[in-house]
Scaffold this motif. Structure first.
Motif, PDB file in Angstrom:
ATOM      1  N   PHE A 199       0.809  -1.215   0.000  1.00 56.07           N
ATOM      2  CA  PHE A 199       0.000   0.000   0.000  1.00 56.07           C
ATOM      3  C   PHE A 199       0.849   1.274   0.000  1.00 56.07           C
ATOM      4  CE2 PHE A 199      -2.695  -3.374   1.644  1.00 56.07           C
ATOM      5  CZ  PHE A 199      -3.776  -3.256   0.806  1.00 56.07           C
ATOM      6  N   LYS A 200       2.052   1.155  -0.551  1.00 57.51           N
ATOM      7  CA  LYS A 200       2.896   2.321  -0.777  1.00 57.51           C
ATOM      8  C   LYS A 200       2.777   2.727  -2.243  1.00 57.51           C
ATOM      9  CE  LYS A 200       6.161   0.807   2.759  1.00 57.51           C
ATOM     10  NZ  LYS A 200       7.547   0.319   3.028  1.00 57.51           N
ATOM     11  N   VAL A 201       3.317   3.903  -2.574  1.00 60.12           N
ATOM     12  CA  VAL A 201       3.263   4.406  -3.941  1.00 60.12           C
ATOM     13  C   VAL A 201       4.693   4.627  -4.429  1.00 60.12           C
ATOM     14  CG1 VAL A 201       2.366   6.172  -5.500  1.00 60.12           C
ATOM     15  CG2 VAL A 201       1.067   5.536  -3.453  1.00 60.12           C
ATOM     16  N   PRO A 202       5.282   3.634  -5.075  1.00 60.38           N
ATOM     17  CA  PRO A 202       6.668   3.791  -5.534  1.00 60.38           C
ATOM     18  C   PRO A 202       6.779   4.811  -6.657  1.00 60.38           C
ATOM     19  CG  PRO A 202       5.998   1.481  -5.485  1.00 60.38           C
ATOM     20  CD  PRO A 202       4.760   2.301  -5.356  1.00 60.38           C
ATOM     21  N   PRO A 203       7.906   5.490  -6.729  1.00 61.98           N
ATOM     22  CA  PRO A 203       8.147   6.364  -7.882  1.00 61.98           C
ATOM     23  C   PRO A 203       8.507   5.535  -9.106  1.00 61.98           C
ATOM     24  CG  PRO A 203      10.086   6.286  -6.490  1.00 61.98           C
ATOM     25  CD  PRO A 203       9.027   5.494  -5.780  1.00 61.98           C
ATOM     26  N   MET A 204       8.251   6.062 -10.288  1.00 65.17           N
ATOM     27  CA  MET A 204       8.727   5.423 -11.503  1.00 65.17           C
ATOM     28  C   MET A 204      10.252   5.456 -11.520  1.00 65.17           C
ATOM     29  SD  MET A 204       6.345   4.229 -13.521  1.00 65.17           S
ATOM     30  CE  MET A 204       4.573   4.365 -13.822  1.00 65.17           C
ATOM     31  N   GLU A 205      10.845   4.380 -12.019  1.00 65.12           N
ATOM     32  CA  GLU A 205      12.287   4.297 -12.165  1.00 65.12           C
ATOM     33  C   GLU A 205      12.618   3.750 -13.553  1.00 65.12           C
ATOM     34  OE1 GLU A 205      13.741   1.867  -9.003  1.00 65.12           O
ATOM     35  OE2 GLU A 205      13.129   3.275  -7.418  1.00 65.12           O
ATOM     36  N   LEU A 206      13.869   3.911 -13.962  1.00 64.35           N
ATOM     37  CA  LEU A 206      14.266   3.384 -15.262  1.00 64.35           C
ATOM     38  C   LEU A 206      14.108   1.877 -15.319  1.00 64.35           C
ATOM     39  CD1 LEU A 206      17.468   5.499 -16.043  1.00 64.35           C
ATOM     40  CD2 LEU A 206      15.098   5.943 -16.704  1.00 64.35           C
ATOM     41  N   SER A 207      14.145   1.226 -14.175  1.00 62.23           N
ATOM     42  CA  SER A 207      14.016  -0.229 -14.123  1.00 62.23           C
ATOM     43  C   SER A 207      12.571  -0.708 -13.995  1.00 62.23           C
ATOM     44  CB  SER A 207      14.828  -0.777 -12.941  1.00 62.23           C
ATOM     45  OG  SER A 207      14.370  -0.214 -11.721  1.00 62.23           O
ATOM     46  N   THR A 208      11.615   0.219 -13.887  1.00 62.25           N
ATOM     47  CA  THR A 208      10.212  -0.162 -13.737  1.00 62.25           C
ATOM     48  C   THR A 208       9.748  -1.002 -14.923  1.00 62.25           C
ATOM     49  OG1 THR A 208       9.686   1.799 -12.426  1.00 62.25           O
ATOM     50  CG2 THR A 208       7.855   0.695 -13.523  1.00 62.25           C
ATOM     51  N   LEU A 209       9.069  -2.097 -14.611  1.00 62.10           N
ATOM     52  CA  LEU A 209       8.548  -2.982 -15.652  1.00 62.10           C
ATOM     53  C   LEU A 209       7.142  -2.548 -16.062  1.00 62.10           C
ATOM     54  CD1 LEU A 209       9.747  -6.352 -14.140  1.00 62.10           C
ATOM     55  CD2 LEU A 209      10.338  -5.551 -16.428  1.00 62.10           C
ATOM     56  N   ASN A 228      11.168  -3.238 -19.497  1.00 60.67           N
ATOM     57  CA  ASN A 228      11.444  -1.888 -19.015  1.00 60.67           C
ATOM     58  C   ASN A 228      12.203  -1.114 -20.085  1.00 60.67           C
ATOM     59  OD1 ASN A 228      14.152  -2.720 -18.833  1.00 60.67           O
ATOM     60  ND2 ASN A 228      13.984  -3.189 -16.659  1.00 60.67           N
ATOM     61  N   VAL A 229      12.420   0.161 -19.849  1.00 62.70           N
ATOM     62  CA  VAL A 229      13.026   1.007 -20.873  1.00 62.70           C
ATOM     63  C   VAL A 229      14.468   0.604 -21.151  1.00 62.70           C
ATOM     64  CG1 VAL A 229      14.001   2.886 -19.462  1.00 62.70           C
ATOM     65  CG2 VAL A 229      12.986   3.395 -21.711  1.00 62.70           C
ATOM     66  N   GLU A 230      15.148   0.092 -20.131  1.00 60.23           N
ATOM     67  CA  GLU A 230      16.535  -0.328 -20.307  1.00 60.23           C
ATOM     68  C   GLU A 230      16.640  -1.450 -21.332  1.00 60.23           C
ATOM     69  OE1 GLU A 230      17.820   0.441 -15.640  1.00 60.23           O
ATOM     70  OE2 GLU A 230      16.838  -1.431 -16.232  1.00 60.23           O
ATOM     71  N   GLU A 231      15.759  -2.420 -21.238  1.00 58.42           N
ATOM     72  CA  GLU A 231      15.849  -3.577 -22.124  1.00 58.42           C
ATOM     73  C   GLU A 231      15.148  -3.351 -23.453  1.00 58.42           C
ATOM     74  OE1 GLU A 231      15.087  -7.265 -20.079  1.00 58.42           O
ATOM     75  OE2 GLU A 231      16.877  -6.970 -18.838  1.00 58.42           O
ATOM     76  N   GLU A 248      18.344   7.479 -37.644  1.00 59.17           N
ATOM     77  CA  GLU A 248      18.921   6.415 -36.806  1.00 59.17           C
ATOM     78  C   GLU A 248      18.679   6.743 -35.322  1.00 59.17           C
ATOM     79  OE1 GLU A 248      23.016   5.909 -38.047  1.00 59.17           O
ATOM     80  OE2 GLU A 248      22.391   4.476 -39.585  1.00 59.17           O
ATOM     81  N   LEU A 249      17.433   7.093 -35.055  1.00 60.09           N
ATOM     82  CA  LEU A 249      17.023   7.566 -33.733  1.00 60.09           C
ATOM     83  C   LEU A 249      15.978   6.634 -33.141  1.00 60.09           C
ATOM     84  CD1 LEU A 249      17.327   9.986 -31.719  1.00 60.09           C
ATOM     85  CD2 LEU A 249      15.296  10.973 -32.828  1.00 60.09           C
ATOM     86  N   ILE A 250      16.125   6.336 -31.876  1.00 61.63           N
ATOM     87  CA  ILE A 250      15.195   5.472 -31.144  1.00 61.63           C
ATOM     88  C   ILE A 250      14.474   6.309 -30.086  1.00 61.63           C
ATOM     89  CG2 ILE A 250      15.033   3.531 -29.523  1.00 61.63           C
ATOM     90  CD1 ILE A 250      17.552   2.400 -31.036  1.00 61.63           C
ATOM     91  N   VAL A 251      13.153   6.215 -30.064  1.00 60.36           N
ATOM     92  CA  VAL A 251      12.343   6.938 -29.083  1.00 60.36           C
ATOM     93  C   VAL A 251      11.412   5.935 -28.405  1.00 60.36           C
ATOM     94  CG1 VAL A 251      10.678   8.796 -28.707  1.00 60.36           C
ATOM     95  CG2 VAL A 251      12.435   9.037 -30.485  1.00 60.36           C
ATOM     96  N   ILE A 252      11.447   5.900 -27.087  1.00 57.28           N
ATOM     97  CA  ILE A 252      10.620   4.975 -26.310  1.00 57.28           C
ATOM     98  C   ILE A 252       9.863   5.763 -25.250  1.00 57.28           C
ATOM     99  CG2 ILE A 252      10.622   2.941 -24.808  1.00 57.28           C
ATOM    100  CD1 ILE A 252      13.349   2.198 -26.067  1.00 57.28           C
ATOM    101  N   LEU A 253       8.562   5.515 -25.165  1.00 60.36           N
ATOM    102  CA  LEU A 253       7.753   6.102 -24.101  1.00 60.36           C
ATOM    103  C   LEU A 253       6.908   4.999 -23.485  1.00 60.36           C
ATOM    104  CD1 LEU A 253       6.730   8.594 -22.529  1.00 60.36           C
ATOM    105  CD2 LEU A 253       4.965   8.868 -24.300  1.00 60.36           C
ATOM    106  N   LEU A 254       7.143   4.723 -22.215  1.00 56.54           N
ATOM    107  CA  LEU A 254       6.403   3.695 -21.487  1.00 56.54           C
ATOM    108  C   LEU A 254       5.590   4.358 -20.388  1.00 56.54           C
ATOM    109  CD1 LEU A 254       9.228   0.989 -21.099  1.00 56.54           C
ATOM    110  CD2 LEU A 254       7.631   1.324 -23.008  1.00 56.54           C
ATOM    111  N   THR A 255       4.278   4.118 -20.387  1.00 57.32           N
ATOM    112  CA  THR A 255       3.392   4.681 -19.371  1.00 57.32           C
ATOM    113  C   THR A 255       2.387   3.619 -18.933  1.00 57.32           C
ATOM    114  OG1 THR A 255       1.449   5.428 -20.647  1.00 57.32           O
ATOM    115  CG2 THR A 255       3.446   6.758 -20.837  1.00 57.32           C
ATOM    116  N   ASN A 256       1.720   3.881 -17.840  1.00 55.95           N
ATOM    117  CA  ASN A 256       0.582   3.047 -17.444  1.00 55.95           C
ATOM    118  C   ASN A 256      -0.685   3.907 -17.477  1.00 55.95           C
ATOM    119  OD1 ASN A 256       1.443   4.549 -15.208  1.00 55.95           O
ATOM    120  ND2 ASN A 256       0.768   3.015 -13.718  1.00 55.95           N
TER     121      ASN A 256
END
Length: 451
Positions: A96-106, A327-330, A412-420
């Motif tokens: 019941f906590k609210v974690p911040p988004m991180e680069l490792s968030t799945l 996640n964004v890293e992978e 030759e540009l990569i753009v990624i946007l991950l949201t919920n």
């Protein structure tokens, strides 16, 4: 002596079986890695406008949080995690906590699974000469698939979404009307008990359009291709029964689903040394998964760590159209491996990548093979130019949960946007007003740097 001979024969058989199996080809591309300790690249104000844009999208309720990345061949130019998992309400999995988004968030990648997992698998079989894209689906699923006028559907038709399928199975497989065993429970388990019933549903689908005549985006295309890939994985001995996810194999022919997942795991994701990208994230990773919707109809919970797509859930979490978590890293590693594929790569070479990411039939749609393109001159405009003013040749895909992958081969540009963006209610479609201006802003900043 007799027993020694028996043992010798036994070991020869075992060695022969091992040799006959095909080992995954590891990608040899050296991908510039993300520095996990940093939240934003670079430290100057080059990308401050992008920061502000994403922060405003969070403030106006487009999504509770997001992770974005921009990069080229030299490496990551911008990476940022903003906002949090929810709008201030904790989830049971996170105590019941609210974690911040991180680069490792799945993230539940939703329909981006179509290209990361299924299309990549199809492209690999094609590249090795083991699959003719014009082969009818009946070659893999049998003549039973050909009922209701479907005998002429090819692998290519499914990749292009012009097979004639309706957009979705009717009824959905997670509904009481379809009557999968798990739907009787208030908290339905994600299991494989409906595997046979769903496979029969695929075989018995009818068509809304003549084959090849019309583009209609349909999950049924990639649900079908999952079984094609699974059968190919069995046929060419890429996967053995001991590599299948426990509990998945309830018998042929529907166990092609299990062979599909094992193939993707070994030859698509593990081959890139991706550690967390896969179907069915293990339970210990659930707290790192961004929650999706608060489902009050089927799962009766805030969905987190399991696929939110109801059809994929009824399938046990594995499908060609949805179910991958990453996640964004992978995703950066995956996109980089395609964008800068080498001519002799056994994973996917540059010729294969270009073939699968180039618009196929301009008169019909902006679709490439599996991928979509950002072409403004076609009626559907690549999902309304979600990749903004990146080039028309940009290969891209979107996910219902709020994910987006864009690869611009001209820049030759990569753009990624991950949201919920589906949290807590998927009826929130504000992201439709965010993707295009976000991508356009990224293009403008990037071009100003290069020029």
């Amino acid at each position: 002596m007799k027993y020694l001979n028996i043992l010798l024969i036994f070991f020869i058989v075992i060695i022969g079986c091992v040799v006959s199996l095909k080992s995954p080809i590891k990608s040899k591309i050296d991908v510039p890695r993300l520095n996990n300790q940093q939240v934003r690249y670079p430290s100057d104000e080059t990308w401050s406008e992008v920061d502000t844009f994403l922060e405003e999208a969070i403030e106006n309720g487009t999504f509770p949080g997001c992770v974005a990345l921009v990069g080229n061949q030299k490496g990551v130019l911008y990476a940022s995690a903003k906002g949090s998992f929810t709008y201030g309400i904790g989830t049971p999995i996170n105590d019941f906590k609210v974690p911040p988004m991180e680069l490792s968030t799945l993230f539940d990648m939703a329909s981006c699974s179509k290209v990361t997992a299924c299309t990549t698998s199809v492209a690999q079989f094609y590249q090795r000469g083991e699959l003719n894209l014009d082969s009818p689906i009946t070659d893999f699923l049998g003549l039973e698939f050909g009922v209701n006028g479907k005998s002429g559907i090819s692998v290519r038709n499914c990749l292009l979404h012009n097979s004639g399928f309706y957009p979705d199975p009717n009824p959905f497989w997670n509904t009481a009307e379809f009557n999968c065993p798990a739907t009787e429970e208030y908290y339905p388990p994600m299991e494989f008990t409906c595997q046979s019933q769903i496979y029969q549903s695929i075989l018995n689908q009818s068509l809304m359009n003549p084959i090849g005549s019309t583009y209609v985006y349909s999950d049924l295309n990639f649900m079908t291709l999952m079984y094609v890939v699974g059968n190919l994985a069995k046929q060419f001995n890429y996967i053995t029964a001991d590599q299948l996810t426990p509990g998945c194999d309830n018998g042929a022919p529907e166990n092609a689903q299990c062979y599909y997942e094992a193939y993707v795991r070994h030859y698509v994701f593990n081959a890139l040394n991706l550690n967390v990208t896969n179907y069915l994230p293990p339970q210990y990773l659930a707290p790192q998964c961004a929650p999706t919707e608060n489902d009050t109809v089927y799962m009766h919970t805030t969905i987190q760590g399991v696929v939110s797509d109801g059809n994929a859930y009824a399938l046990g979490g594995i499908s060609g159209h949805a179910g991958v978590f990453s996640n964004v890293e992978e995703m950066w590693i995956f996109m980089y491996s395609l964008m800068f594929a080498e001519a002799n790569s056994q994973y996917l070479n540059s010729t294969t990548v270009q073939y699968f990411t180039t618009e196929y039939n301009h008169t019909q749609s902006s679709r490439a093979l599996g991928w979509n393109t950002n072409d403004p001159s076609v009626f559907d405009e690549g999902w309304g130019l979600a990749c903004g003013t990146l080039s028309a040749k940009t290969w891209m895909h979107l996910g219902y949960t709020g994910t987006m992958l864009c690869g611009d081969p001209e820049r030759e540009l990569i753009v990624i946007l991950l949201t919920n963006r589906v949290y807590p209610d998927p009826s929130n479609i504000k992201i439709e007003n965010v993707r295009k201006p976000f991508s356009t802003l990224v293009q403008q900043v990037y071009d100003s740097i290069i020029n």
